[in-house]
Design a protein around this motif. Sequence first.
Motif, PDB file in Angstrom:
ATOM      1  N   ALA B  96      31.729  36.560  47.288  1.00 55.11           N
ATOM      2  CA  ALA B  96      32.323  36.219  46.005  1.00 55.11           C
ATOM      3  C   ALA B  96      31.644  37.597  45.082  1.00 55.11           C
ATOM      4  O   ALA B  96      30.441  37.594  44.860  1.00 55.11           O
ATOM      5  CB  ALA B  96      31.880  35.015  45.313  1.00 55.11           C
ATOM      6  N   VAL B 101      34.360  41.920  33.233  1.00 54.41           N
ATOM      7  CA  VAL B 101      35.659  41.598  32.643  1.00 54.41           C
ATOM      8  C   VAL B 101      36.411  42.827  32.441  1.00 54.41           C
ATOM      9  O   VAL B 101      37.756  42.490  31.864  1.00 54.41           O
ATOM     10  CB  VAL B 101      35.153  41.038  31.042  1.00 54.41           C
ATOM     11  CG1 VAL B 101      36.305  40.571  30.407  1.00 54.41           C
ATOM     12  CG2 VAL B 101      34.162  40.044  31.022  1.00 54.41           C
ATOM     13  N   VAL B 103      39.092  44.562  33.734  1.00 55.54           N
ATOM     14  CA  VAL B 103      39.991  44.115  34.712  1.00 55.54           C
ATOM     15  C   VAL B 103      40.504  45.727  35.170  1.00 55.54           C
ATOM     16  O   VAL B 103      41.063  46.061  36.097  1.00 55.54           O
ATOM     17  CB  VAL B 103      40.871  43.095  34.445  1.00 55.54           C
ATOM     18  CG1 VAL B 103      41.913  43.136  35.568  1.00 55.54           C
ATOM     19  CG2 VAL B 103      40.493  41.917  34.017  1.00 55.54           C
ATOM     20  N   GLU B 217      41.086  34.967  39.328  1.00 62.33           N
ATOM     21  CA  GLU B 217      41.354  33.824  38.224  1.00 62.33           C
ATOM     22  C   GLU B 217      42.957  33.414  38.117  1.00 62.33           C
ATOM     23  O   GLU B 217      43.445  32.375  37.664  1.00 62.33           O
ATOM     24  CB  GLU B 217      41.195  34.455  36.895  1.00 62.33           C
ATOM     25  CG  GLU B 217      39.513  34.087  36.478  1.00 62.33           C
ATOM     26  CD  GLU B 217      38.847  35.271  36.970  1.00 62.33           C
ATOM     27  OE1 GLU B 217      39.181  36.114  37.607  1.00 62.33           O
ATOM     28  OE2 GLU B 217      37.520  35.335  36.992  1.00 62.33           O
ATOM     29  N   SER B 218      43.820  34.443  38.459  1.00 58.15           N
ATOM     30  CA  SER B 218      45.268  34.348  38.350  1.00 58.15           C
ATOM     31  C   SER B 218      45.984  33.746  39.642  1.00 58.15           C
ATOM     32  O   SER B 218      47.061  33.360  39.211  1.00 58.15           O
ATOM     33  CB  SER B 218      46.019  35.642  38.011  1.00 58.15           C
ATOM     34  OG  SER B 218      45.032  36.562  37.150  1.00 58.15           O
ATOM     35  N   ALA B 247      36.513  37.964  37.950  1.00 53.76           N
ATOM     36  CA  ALA B 247      36.315  38.786  36.746  1.00 53.76           C
ATOM     37  C   ALA B 247      35.258  37.994  35.857  1.00 53.76           C
ATOM     38  O   ALA B 247      34.380  38.562  34.878  1.00 53.76           O
ATOM     39  CB  ALA B 247      37.512  39.031  35.905  1.00 53.76           C
ATOM     40  N   THR B 248      35.086  36.731  35.836  1.00 54.30           N
ATOM     41  CA  THR B 248      34.426  36.069  34.641  1.00 54.30           C
ATOM     42  C   THR B 248      32.806  35.620  35.676  1.00 54.30           C
ATOM     43  O   THR B 248      31.979  36.332  35.324  1.00 54.30           O
ATOM     44  CB  THR B 248      35.075  35.094  34.113  1.00 54.30           C
ATOM     45  OG1 THR B 248      35.729  34.165  35.319  1.00 54.30           O
ATOM     46  CG2 THR B 248      36.442  35.183  33.263  1.00 54.30           C
ATOM     47  N   SER B 249      33.070  34.371  36.209  1.00 56.70           N
ATOM     48  CA  SER B 249      32.004  33.853  36.783  1.00 56.70           C
ATOM     49  C   SER B 249      32.301  33.242  37.963  1.00 56.70           C
ATOM     50  O   SER B 249      33.268  32.675  38.165  1.00 56.70           O
ATOM     51  CB  SER B 249      31.160  32.838  35.642  1.00 56.70           C
ATOM     52  OG  SER B 249      31.610  31.586  35.675  1.00 56.70           O
ATOM     53  N   PRO B 250      31.117  32.965  38.863  1.00 55.60           N
ATOM     54  CA  PRO B 250      31.534  32.206  39.996  1.00 55.60           C
ATOM     55  C   PRO B 250      31.955  30.933  40.060  1.00 55.60           C
ATOM     56  O   PRO B 250      32.443  30.095  41.015  1.00 55.60           O
ATOM     57  CB  PRO B 250      30.355  32.421  40.942  1.00 55.60           C
ATOM     58  CG  PRO B 250      29.295  33.402  40.129  1.00 55.60           C
ATOM     59  CD  PRO B 250      29.879  33.463  38.849  1.00 55.60           C
ATOM     60  N   MET B 251      31.654  30.399  38.707  1.00 53.01           N
ATOM     61  CA  MET B 251      32.057  28.908  38.556  1.00 53.01           C
ATOM     62  C   MET B 251      33.647  28.697  38.629  1.00 53.01           C
ATOM     63  O   MET B 251      34.206  27.624  38.887  1.00 53.01           O
ATOM     64  CB  MET B 251      31.864  28.473  37.261  1.00 53.01           C
ATOM     65  CG  MET B 251      30.203  28.493  36.932  1.00 53.01           C
ATOM     66  SD  MET B 251      29.242  27.261  38.185  1.00 53.01           S
ATOM     67  CE  MET B 251      30.145  25.693  37.759  1.00 53.01           C
ATOM     68  N   PHE B 313      35.717  47.044  27.249  1.00 49.15           N
ATOM     69  CA  PHE B 313      34.678  47.372  28.122  1.00 49.15           C
ATOM     70  C   PHE B 313      35.248  48.374  29.296  1.00 49.15           C
ATOM     71  O   PHE B 313      34.684  48.207  30.415  1.00 49.15           O
ATOM     72  CB  PHE B 313      34.203  46.242  28.853  1.00 49.15           C
ATOM     73  CG  PHE B 313      32.911  45.530  28.054  1.00 49.15           C
ATOM     74  CD1 PHE B 313      32.389  44.203  28.653  1.00 49.15           C
ATOM     75  CD2 PHE B 313      32.535  46.087  27.131  1.00 49.15           C
ATOM     76  CE1 PHE B 313      31.533  43.693  27.885  1.00 49.15           C
ATOM     77  CE2 PHE B 313      31.475  45.526  26.285  1.00 49.15           C
ATOM     78  CZ  PHE B 313      31.161  44.177  26.735  1.00 49.15           C
TER      79      PHE B 313
END
Lengths: 299, 707
Positions: B96, B101, B103, B217-218, B247-251, B313
Motif C-alpha cells: 500500500a 494528495v 495526484v 480511490e477511484s 492518495a489519502t490514507s490507508p483506511m 501541493f
Amino acid sequence: VLDRAEQLREMEANILPAFLRLQELTDRNVTVVLLSEIVWELFRPNTGCFEPFTLYFPDYSIGHLQKILSQNHPPEYSADFYAAYINILLGVFYMVCRDLKELQHLAVLNFSKYCEPVVRGEANERDTRKLWKNIEPHLKKAMQTVYLREISSSQWERLQRDDGEPGQLKGLSAHTHVELPYYSKFLLIAAYLASYNPVRTDKRFFLKHHGKIRKTNFMKKHEKTSNHLLGPKPFPLDRLLAILYSIVDNRVAPTANIFSQITSLVTLQLLSMVGHNDQLDGPRYKCTVSLDFIRAIAR
Amino acid sequence: GCFVFKPSPKKRRVSWKTANYFGERNDDSDDTELRFATCQSLWNQIKSETEQIQEDLNKQLFDNLVSFLRQSHSKLQEKTTEWTCQTKTREIPTAALVLGVNVTDHDLTFRSLSEVLQNNITPYIALLEAKDCPGIKNLMQKLMGQLMNCSIDVDSLEDEDYVQVSQSRIRCSMTSLINWYESVTKKKDSETPSKKRTTSSRHLQSPPVVVIFKDMESFTTKVLQDFIVISSQHIRELPLVLIFGIATSPMIIHSLLPHSVSSLLCIELFQSLSCKEHLSTIIDKLLLTAQLPFKLGEKVLQVLINIFLYHDFSVQNFIKGFQLCIVEHFCSQPLSVLCCQLVDVKKRVNSLSHDQCENIRRLPSFRRYVERQVSEKQITLLTEDNFLKEIIQKLLEDLHVYHENYVSVLRCLHVFTSSLPKYPLGKQIRELHCACLENRVWETEEYESSLQLARRLLNKSDLVTMLQQCVEIFVSSSGKEFDKTVEKLKEFLTQFQTLEEAFQERDVSVSSQKELQKKTDLYHLQKTLLELKESRRSKKLTKFEMLRFEVVAYIDSLVRNYLVPADHKTLHEIVYFNTASVLREHLNAAPRIALHTALNNPYCYLKNEALKSDGGSISNKAPDICIAYKLHLECGRLINLVDWLEAFSTVVMSAEGPNADVASSDQVDDIIHARFIRAVSELELLGFIKPSKQKTDHVARLTWGGC
C-alpha cells in the motif's frame, strides 16, 4: 459445483435456469451443486424455474471447530499437543471470530511461537500452564494487529522471529491523517457544514446581523434526531461557495483553481457528487467524511 | 454531408519552429536567437536537475519496495512440502503506497517505479487506471494487453518471430493469463545462456507479475473485490503482487474491501516523501545556488509558493510555473542576453549593440547607480558605449559575487533562526529567503525578536553545534571572502570550549543570594529586596552570556553586510524576474472575470477600433450579447423581458441616428426581436439569467457584483 453462485444472478437471465435443468438439457447423469451464502428465496428468477433441493448448513459450533482444526496437525508434534494449542487459541479468539479459514490462518501463524518453550527445552509438551503463560500475551497482541490486518502476516512472522514489540510497527489505521492544501481544508470544512447544518441556520451562523429563528411546530417534532445520525445531506455548489467565502478570513479570488479543487476532492472520495452527471447548471455534492476527520483537519 | 480532405503528405508546409514564435514578439532580431538559445539551455539544465532530485528523493522508497518484492517473491517459491505452507491460505503480497494528495505528481512516480522494477525484478508490469476499468472484464483486458506487450518487448530482441497478439482475439480470462505466463516462463528456461539479455539475468526464475493500481480511490469496490477473489484462487500458478497507489490514507483499503477480501491480501505500508519537503529541496537546488544565473523576484516566488500551498501541493505545477517565468523573462526582457554563466558574460557584453546599451541606461537600478557617481563619470557613462561596457562587466561580476555570498550567509542565518521557539523568521529556508528578498531583513520586527530570543535562550551545546554548522557552510561555499569569517567562528568555538571555569563563577553568585534568605523583619526584607534588584540590573554578565552576545552581534553584522535585498543591487533586472501580474494572469485563471471583461468591454478581446468606448456608455456597434449584458446589469433581481426588449431596441436603433423612421419605433422590428431572443438565450446558456417561475415573462438574474 459452482461456488459463489450468487454471481449467476447478475449474468444473463437464462444461465441460472439452464444450470438448474442441466440434467434434462444434456440428457446425461450430471448433478449441479450451487454453493452460496444467500438464501434461495433471493435466487428465484422472475420467470420461474425448476426448484432445487436446498440444504442448510448451520454455523460450526466451538466443538466442531476444535475437531476440524485439530485434524490438521503438523507431523512433528503429537495430536494431543496440537489439540491443546487449538483449545487455547479458540478460547482467545472464539468471541471475535468464528470463520474457519481465519482461525486456521491464525493457528498456523502462531504455532511456532507456541512451540518455542518446547524447542528451547524449557518445558515439555504437557506443561500446559507454562505454554499458556508464554502464548497468552502474544495471542492478545495478535488480536489487535494481525486479525484486523493492521500489519501483514509476513511482518508478524518477522516480528516473531526477531522477538520485537508489535507496538513499534504502526498499523494501517495509525496513518489516518491526510495533508491537504489550505483552501482544500476550508472547502472540506465548508462542505461538512453545508451537509450537516440545515439551510435555515446558515443565515444565523454566517451573517453578522442575523435575526432570531422561530421554531415552527414541524421543527419541534423532528428535533430529536440528530443530523449526525441521519447522514450527510446534499447541497448545491452555490451554498458551498457562499459558506467558503464567509469562513475564510481573507478574500478568496474565484479562480479556476478553487473549482478544480472541488473536483479533486470528489476524486479523492472526500466529497461525492449527487445527481446526474449531465446536470451542468446545478451540481450537488455531499460530504462523506466524519466529524473526527474534520476536527483533525480544522486544527 | 461533410467531407474531410486531409492534406497530402507530399506538400511540405513550412512549419514554424519554436524559435520563430520567440522572435515574433521582439523587434531586435540580432539578440533573439542568442536569447532563445540561452533560454533553452537553461531550461534543459533545470529540467535535468529536477529529474535528478526526483530520483534521489524517491530512491529510499523504491529501494524499500524492491526489497519487499524480492522477499515476497522468495516466499512464493518456498517448498510446498512444509506444513505451514500447506495449511496456510496463500495471501497475495500487496504494497500500500501512500503518495499524498498531489495526484498530478503520481504519474511520474509510477513511471519511474515501473522502470526500476523492470530493471530489477520482473519485466511483467501492468499499470491500471480506474477510468479504464469500469468492470472486471475491462480490467482483465487491459491487464492482459499490457502484460503481453511487456513480454513482447523482452522477446523482440531475440531471433524468433513473435506474432503480435491482438487483444480482441484472446478471451480474457484467468486461465488464458496462466497459460500465457507458463508459456513465457518455460521459454525462458529453455533458452541457452548465450541468448539471454543482460537484464533478464537479473530477473529471477519465475518473476512475479506486478499489477499497479494507480488511483485506488477511484476504483469501484466491486471490480477490486472480484479481481482479488479471482486471483487469490490461482495464486499458486500465477505469482501476483499488487501495488495500491493511495492518495489519502490507508483506511481507504478498509472502506473499499470487506474483511473477507482483505484477509486474502498480505498488506504492507509504504509512505513516500512529503511534497513540502520535495518543494523545499527543489527551491534549494534551483534558487539558492550560484550556478544557475536566473533568479525569481519576491512577488513571483510568493505567487508560485501560494499556488503550491493553497491549491494543489503539486511540484510538477511549480516547475511548470518556473518554466513559464524563464520563458517570459527571456521573451520580454531584451537584456536577458546577459543572463548567462559568468564565463560567457564578457563576450556578450562586448558584442552589445547600441540599442542594448540604451536599454541598460534606461534601467532604474542603473540610473540610481549613475546618480551616485561623480559628474564626469556620469557623462562618460551616458555617452561612451565602450566605457559603459567595461562598467557593466564589472557590475555583473559584482552581482555574481553578491549571489555567492548571499547564499552562504542565508544558510548560516537559517541555522540560527530555525532552532528558535515559535520561528519568528519562519521554519523553512524558503520563508527566510522571501523575507530577505522583500526588504532589508534587519529592519523587520521579526528579525529583532529573533535576535532577542537568540541572546537569551540559546544554550551552550546548541550554540556550539550551530557554529560548527556555519563553519561547514562557509568552508564549502564558493565565495572567496569568507576565510576571515571562518577564522572568527573557529575562534568563538575555542572560546566556548574553554568556558568550563565560567560555571564556577555562576555558582558563587547564586550562593550569595542564599545568604539573604535568613529571618528578617519587614523593613530589612524590603531593603534587601531592593538591593537585590539593583545588583541584578548591574550584574556582570557571565562569560558565557558575553560570548553569546558577541556571537549574535557578529552574525548580525554578517547579515547587514551580505543579505542586502536584490532590489538594491545594480543591474538586478537582468537576472531577476518580477512581473507577478503576468504570472498570475496565466496561472490563476479567473473565468468569471474574463467573461465579464469580454462582455462589458469587447474592445479588449476583439480589438475593433469602433468598439472603443468609455466606461458607462453602451456602444451600439457592440455585439448583441454585450448590449443585452450591459442592460441587464442595471436591473434588479427579476428582469421584465418586455422592458429589456424595449431598451435593447432603443440602443440598437440609435445607430441609425435621428433620421430613422420614427413610425417604426412603436412596433419593434422583427429582426431586432430575433436578435434579442438570441442574445437572451446565450446569456441563459452562460448562466447569467434563468427563467423565473415567480412571474411570467420575467427572468431571474443570477449574478451580482462587478465580477
